[in-house]
Scaffold this motif. Structure first.
Motif, PDB file in Angstrom:
ATOM      1  N   ARG A 123       0.828  -1.202   0.000  1.00  0.00           N
ATOM      2  CA  ARG A 123       0.000   0.000   0.000  1.00  0.00           C
ATOM      3  C   ARG A 123       0.870   1.263   0.000  1.00  0.00           C
ATOM      4  O   ARG A 123       0.598   2.176  -0.784  1.00  0.00           O
ATOM      5  CB  ARG A 123      -0.962  -0.012   1.188  1.00  0.00           C
ATOM      6  N   PRO A 124       1.920   1.368   0.828  1.00  0.00           N
ATOM      7  CA  PRO A 124       2.770   2.562   0.773  1.00  0.00           C
ATOM      8  C   PRO A 124       3.433   2.777  -0.594  1.00  0.00           C
ATOM      9  O   PRO A 124       3.575   3.908  -1.050  1.00  0.00           O
ATOM     10  CB  PRO A 124       3.820   2.302   1.857  1.00  0.00           C
ATOM     11  N   GLU A 125       3.832   1.700  -1.250  1.00  0.00           N
ATOM     12  CA  GLU A 125       4.438   1.833  -2.580  1.00  0.00           C
ATOM     13  C   GLU A 125       3.436   2.378  -3.594  1.00  0.00           C
ATOM     14  O   GLU A 125       3.766   3.235  -4.412  1.00  0.00           O
ATOM     15  CB  GLU A 125       4.979   0.477  -3.057  1.00  0.00           C
ATOM     16  N   VAL A 126       2.200   1.879  -3.522  1.00  0.00           N
ATOM     17  CA  VAL A 126       1.160   2.357  -4.434  1.00  0.00           C
ATOM     18  C   VAL A 126       0.843   3.821  -4.140  1.00  0.00           C
ATOM     19  O   VAL A 126       0.711   4.640  -5.049  1.00  0.00           O
ATOM     20  CB  VAL A 126      -0.108   1.481  -4.343  1.00  0.00           C
ATOM     21  N   LYS A 127       0.726   4.182  -2.863  1.00  0.00           N
ATOM     22  CA  LYS A 127       0.453   5.577  -2.496  1.00  0.00           C
ATOM     23  C   LYS A 127       1.539   6.507  -3.043  1.00  0.00           C
ATOM     24  O   LYS A 127       1.250   7.600  -3.532  1.00  0.00           O
ATOM     25  CB  LYS A 127       0.356   5.722  -0.974  1.00  0.00           C
TER      26      LYS A 127
END
Length: 157
Positions: A123-127
């Protein structure tokens, strides 16, 4: 032998992808849906064309292979080919439903809209990626769906 067939959604289309499709099946699909399938770059700019063409290609390939899957799964548009492969919907109905779905999707968002699924990133990478491309003129949003014990929750928007 047990096997799982996974059917993708939109995104893999390209001009001339229907070159090897059974012409009689293509004609039948056009008759059922009242949509002339244009297997061109221009035709593949239209959601109805894309979705019907991808489904046609998937179903034509199923017939040519003559295999029967043990399990099926599909993403987005792919759920319809999966349902057909599993024998829960007939050929005419699956094309009519997909044509209706695609027409309604296109009417809701006639331009400047798209969706995608990201697999393999946290999720942090996508954000971080979304933050890099999001702007006032080109909005990009994250919708995170988590499925738990038969309950689906939309966690972010």
């Amino acid at each position: 032998m047990r096997n799982l067939w996974l059917f993708p959604g939109q995104g893999g289309q390209n001009p001339d992808m229907l070159d090897q499709v059974n012409p009689q099946l293509k004609e039948q699909v056009e008759k059922w849906t009242k949509v002339k399938l244009l297997d061109t770059a221009e035709g593949h700019q239209d959601s109805v064309q894309i979705q019907l063409s991808i489904l046609l290609l998937q179903i034509d390939q199923l017939k040519k292979l003559g295999w029967q899957p043990t399990l099926v799964a599909g993403h987005s548009l792919g759920i319809f080919a999966a349902a057909y492969a599993a024998g829960v919907i007939n050929k005419e109905d699956v094309f009519k439903i997909v044509a209706l779905r695609a027409k309604q999707m296109q009417e809701c968002y006639p331009e400047d809209y798209g969706m995608g699924v990201v697999v393999g990133l946290s999720r942090p990478e996508v954000k971080k990626l979304v933050a890099q491309v999001h702007s006032e003129n080109d909005s990009v949003f994250i919708f995170l769906i988590k499925i738990r014990k038969r309950r689906t929750r939309f966690l972010e928007q």
